[in-house]
Scaffold this motif. Structure first.
Motif, PDB file in Angstrom:
ATOM      1  N   ALA A 114       0.812  -1.241   0.261  1.00 17.37           N
ATOM      2  CA  ALA A 114      -0.039   0.014   0.007  1.00 17.37           C
ATOM      3  C   ALA A 114       0.838   1.166  -0.115  1.00 17.37           C
ATOM      4  O   ALA A 114       2.055   1.388   0.257  1.00 17.37           O
ATOM      5  CB  ALA A 114      -0.821   0.078   1.296  1.00 17.37           C
ATOM      6  N   THR A 115       0.106   2.428  -0.458  1.00 21.72           N
ATOM      7  CA  THR A 115       0.942   3.731  -0.339  1.00 21.72           C
ATOM      8  C   THR A 115       0.299   4.448   0.292  1.00 21.72           C
ATOM      9  O   THR A 115      -0.976   4.626   0.356  1.00 21.72           O
ATOM     10  CB  THR A 115       0.941   4.214  -1.804  1.00 21.72           C
ATOM     11  N   TYR A 126      -3.531   3.592  -0.385  1.00 12.81           N
ATOM     12  CA  TYR A 126      -4.284   2.893  -1.692  1.00 12.81           C
ATOM     13  C   TYR A 126      -3.531   1.743  -1.770  1.00 12.81           C
ATOM     14  O   TYR A 126      -2.088   1.821  -1.822  1.00 12.81           O
ATOM     15  CB  TYR A 126      -4.451   3.789  -2.660  1.00 12.81           C
ATOM     16  N   SER A 127      -4.111   0.456  -2.348  1.00 12.75           N
ATOM     17  CA  SER A 127      -3.335  -0.435  -2.613  1.00 12.75           C
ATOM     18  C   SER A 127      -4.102  -0.927  -3.937  1.00 12.75           C
ATOM     19  O   SER A 127      -5.453  -0.798  -4.102  1.00 12.75           O
ATOM     20  CB  SER A 127      -3.268  -1.619  -1.511  1.00 12.75           C
ATOM     21  N   ARG A 128      -3.442  -1.977  -4.591  1.00 10.28           N
ATOM     22  CA  ARG A 128      -3.906  -2.438  -5.891  1.00 10.28           C
ATOM     23  C   ARG A 128      -4.068  -4.004  -5.791  1.00 10.28           C
ATOM     24  O   ARG A 128      -3.404  -4.763  -5.264  1.00 10.28           O
ATOM     25  CB  ARG A 128      -2.898  -2.178  -6.961  1.00 10.28           C
ATOM     26  N   ASP A 129      -5.335  -4.542  -6.313  1.00 10.93           N
ATOM     27  CA  ASP A 129      -5.746  -5.837  -6.206  1.00 10.93           C
ATOM     28  C   ASP A 129      -5.513  -6.066  -7.569  1.00 10.93           C
ATOM     29  O   ASP A 129      -6.533  -6.375  -8.480  1.00 10.93           O
ATOM     30  CB  ASP A 129      -7.152  -5.927  -5.811  1.00 10.93           C
ATOM     31  N   TYR A 130      -4.456  -6.679  -7.934  1.00 13.36           N
ATOM     32  CA  TYR A 130      -4.038  -7.360  -9.302  1.00 13.36           C
ATOM     33  C   TYR A 130      -4.902  -8.463  -9.672  1.00 13.36           C
ATOM     34  O   TYR A 130      -5.401  -8.805 -10.805  1.00 13.36           O
ATOM     35  CB  TYR A 130      -2.740  -7.511  -9.407  1.00 13.36           C
ATOM     36  N   VAL A 131      -5.545  -9.353  -8.693  1.00 12.72           N
ATOM     37  CA  VAL A 131      -6.329 -10.440  -9.114  1.00 12.72           C
ATOM     38  C   VAL A 131      -7.693  -9.895  -9.708  1.00 12.72           C
ATOM     39  O   VAL A 131      -8.114 -10.539 -10.618  1.00 12.72           O
ATOM     40  CB  VAL A 131      -6.527 -11.165  -7.854  1.00 12.72           C
ATOM     41  N   LYS A 132      -8.347  -8.905  -8.745  1.00  9.43           N
ATOM     42  CA  LYS A 132      -9.624  -8.306  -9.358  1.00  9.43           C
ATOM     43  C   LYS A 132      -9.511  -7.171 -10.384  1.00  9.43           C
ATOM     44  O   LYS A 132     -10.420  -6.739 -10.627  1.00  9.43           O
ATOM     45  CB  LYS A 132     -10.454  -8.089  -8.078  1.00  9.43           C
ATOM     46  N   CYS A 156      -9.887   0.038 -11.545  1.00 14.59           N
ATOM     47  CA  CYS A 156      -8.633   0.397 -12.287  1.00 14.59           C
ATOM     48  C   CYS A 156      -7.595   0.225 -11.586  1.00 14.59           C
ATOM     49  O   CYS A 156      -7.533   0.418 -10.316  1.00 14.59           O
ATOM     50  CB  CYS A 156      -8.647   1.907 -13.030  1.00 14.59           C
ATOM     51  N   LEU A 157      -6.234  -0.084 -12.453  1.00 14.21           N
ATOM     52  CA  LEU A 157      -5.147  -0.310 -11.555  1.00 14.21           C
ATOM     53  C   LEU A 157      -4.066   0.797 -11.564  1.00 14.21           C
ATOM     54  O   LEU A 157      -3.280   0.913 -10.563  1.00 14.21           O
ATOM     55  CB  LEU A 157      -4.534  -1.709 -11.982  1.00 14.21           C
ATOM     56  N   GLN A 158      -3.712   1.125 -12.555  1.00 16.27           N
ATOM     57  CA  GLN A 158      -2.533   2.042 -13.065  1.00 16.27           C
ATOM     58  C   GLN A 158      -3.050   3.617 -13.143  1.00 16.27           C
ATOM     59  O   GLN A 158      -3.178   4.192 -13.649  1.00 16.27           O
ATOM     60  CB  GLN A 158      -2.001   2.086 -14.287  1.00 16.27           C
TER      61      GLN A 158
END
Length: 189
Positions: A114-115, A126-132, A156-158
């Motif tokens: 997370a950041t 915020y953290s990215r859930d690459y699976v979903k 969205c991820l990026q």
């Protein structure tokens, strides 16, 4: 003849782990805060821009701060304190010159790191859930009130969240724009 400015070199200790910059309004002073571990001792120093000197501080870090948490991290300045994201949020109050902790949201599941950021003057993660394929943004609506953590999920991820407006729109920056120009988006949560 050119003007030569006097520069003092500022060198972090080799194993500095936590560092940050903030303003102590009570002393009208900007401080660089550096925390590091020397053998089994935790050390803390501040560099005062007003006095142009180092200040040794005896502030005790809260326990437990395990070895896994001793990684280099830049602090975020908010509400007169510097904040670092570890297994909880470590807070250094510049006025009181003391540490405290803020618990992370209980439901926070970080698949990836997370950041820590500020959104609309609030502490946020915020953290990215690459699976979903989604990004989870947690905003602490009331400072140091754990029950005020609020979750926003963006499909969205990026991107990097920049602003939360009216409590319903999140303005984001896409750092991977193909055109090499800034690309902004607004998500209504």
């Amino acid at each position: 003849m050119g003007h030569r400015s006097k520069r003092r070199k500022f060198k972090f200790p080799r194993d500095a782990s936590l560092y940050g910059f903030g303003y102590d309004a009570s002393r009208e002073d900007y401080l660089v805060v550096v925390v590091w571990k020397d053998r089994n001792c935790q050390l803390l120093k501040c560099f005062s821009l007003r006095t142009n000197s180092w200040i040794n501080l005896d502030a005790a870090l809260p326990n437990p701060l395990g070895l896994i948490e001793w990684r280099r991290a830049r602090g975020l300045f908010l509400n007169g304190s510097i904040h670092w994201l570890l297994s909880s949020i470590l807070v250094f109050d510049l006025k009181k010159r003391s540490f405290s902790k803020i618990s992370l949201p209980e439901q926070l599941i970080m698949h990836d790191p997370a950041t820590i950021v500020t959104l609309e003057g609030c502490l946020a993660l915020y953290s990215r859930d690459y699976v979903k394929g989604k990004t989870h943004i947690w905003v602490m609506k009331e400072y140091k009130v754990n029950s005020s953590w609020t979750l926003y999920v963006i499909p969205c991820l990026q991107f990097e969240p920049l602003c939360l407006s009216n409590g319903s729109d999140i303005i984001v920056l896409d750092p991977i724009s193909v055109s090499r120009s800034f690309k902004f988006a607004k998500y209504n949560v």
